[in-house]
Design an enzyme around this catalytic site. Sequence first.
Site, short mmCIF file in Angstrom:
data_model
loop_
_atom_site.label_atom_id
_atom_site.label_comp_id
_atom_site.label_asym_id
_atom_site.label_seq_id
_atom_site.Cartn_x
_atom_site.Cartn_y
_atom_site.Cartn_z
N HIS A 168 0.81 -1.24 0.00
CA HIS A 168 0.00 0.00 0.00
C HIS A 168 0.83 1.28 0.00
O HIS A 168 0.29 2.37 -0.09
CB HIS A 168 -1.02 -0.01 1.16
CG HIS A 168 -0.46 0.17 2.53
ND1 HIS A 168 -0.52 1.36 3.20
CD2 HIS A 168 0.13 -0.71 3.38
CE1 HIS A 168 0.02 1.20 4.42
NE2 HIS A 168 0.41 -0.04 4.54
N CYS A 213 1.62 5.08 12.55
CA CYS A 213 1.58 3.99 13.52
C CYS A 213 1.95 4.43 14.92
O CYS A 213 1.93 3.64 15.85
CB CYS A 213 2.49 2.85 13.10
SG CYS A 213 2.02 2.21 11.52
N1 PLP Z 1 7.85 -0.12 8.01
C1 PLP Z 1 7.80 1.15 7.60
C2 PLP Z 1 9.08 1.89 7.35
C3 PLP Z 1 6.58 1.79 7.38
O1 PLP Z 1 6.55 3.05 6.96
C4 PLP Z 1 5.39 1.05 7.61
C5 PLP Z 1 4.05 1.68 7.45
O2 PLP Z 1 3.83 2.78 7.86
C6 PLP Z 1 5.49 -0.28 8.05
C7 PLP Z 1 6.74 -0.82 8.24
C8 PLP Z 1 4.27 -1.12 8.32
O3 PLP Z 1 3.70 -1.50 7.11
P1 PLP Z 1 2.25 -2.20 7.02
O4 PLP Z 1 1.27 -1.10 7.09
O5 PLP Z 1 2.25 -2.89 5.71
O6 PLP Z 1 2.16 -3.15 8.14
#
Ligand code: PLP
Length: 377
Positions: free
Chosen positions: A203, A332
């Site tokens: 995504h 997050c």
């Molecule tokens: N790692 C990084 C550097 C990200 O920017 C993100 C999402 O914000 C993730 C991991 C997590 O990805 P996912 O939304 O596919 O779990």
Amino acid sequence: MIYFDNSATTPIHPEVRDAMWPYLFEIYGNPSSKYYTQANKARDAVEESRDHVARLLGCQPEEVIFTSGATESNNMVLKGVADQYSSKGNHIVTTKTEHPSILETAKYLETKGYRVTYLDVDRFARADLDQLSRIVLDTPSKPILVSVIWGNNEVGSLNDLESIAKLCNEHQIFLHTDATQVLGKIQVDMTALGINFLSCSSHKLHGPKGIGATAIKKHRLGFKTKMTPLLHGGEQEGGYRSGTLSVHNIVGFGKAAEIAYRDLKESQLKMSQLEGYLMSRLSEAFASSIQFNSDVEAKIPGIVNVRFESVNNELLLKKLSDHVALSTGSACSSGKPSHVLSSMGINVDGIRSSVRISLSKLNTIEEIDQFLIELKK
Ligand code: PLP
């Protein structure tokens, strides 16, 4: 609405949507079933997507394992490698400016008896390579895994993966990278660089949510790369990730990867131009009352982290929210002051007045002009 939060997620590309459609309605067979056309078509589509993802990552198709996204991939690699190689050691090295899906997994592993070193970073969030060199030379506590984010999701800085991989390869230490933010924005070739494990997510490159991949280079460092699976069950994905494959999502991810690979040069150019224009318009409009937290070199094109002196970032984003989508940092860790900016040496006032503007190849100069009008208001 002007969408400038592309590091959080990106809109689905129309070609991706069209590619996914038939797999939601007509071709609904389980790709693990064998004896009928529906299943065979689904399986062929999964394998075609795997080819596209592998080409984007610079690995072999059989080295790509589909997961639900980068959070799962990061958990899978850290926990899986730690468990698989626990007899060889218990030391894991990562950095202070990783995504929470690495940092929280590392903290969890600490509760299980593993020792984790969090590398310091410089003022643009790049890992301290001298510290890493000292650690890998320290034979008694030689790490079993080094995990370093390739491109930072809050400020866009790129870590020097080439030097890190060289160091890890010389000392026979597994290297994992979270490449979630860099795909479709810089060239990635995990085989040429010597990266053993890579995590990514669809995504962030105009594909659907809930799908991503872990890539595992099968034979490096003279022995077979392995890890304990996170999910046990029907042995899909070579036994590394059990569970019925999400065919429509995999097809969407495959199409997004195909487009990202095909349009890489064009996208890089467009995003660099947009970024340059945005930065000069911001500097012109706000002169000394802004400061850029992002470096201008060795970074992901399109991510600009900027501090507006004496402005509360949450209030600013709320005021803009009818017209512009922006964020204060990682989606997050909303609510908490950014651990990335804090590790870069920015104080709480600086963090509370910083905003991340993240562009995509689908944004335009006109949107930047409109954004500046809203911002001035
Ligand atoms: N790692 C990084 C550097 C990200 O920017 C993100 C999402 O914000 C993730 C991991 C997590 O990805 P996912 O939304 O596919 O779990």
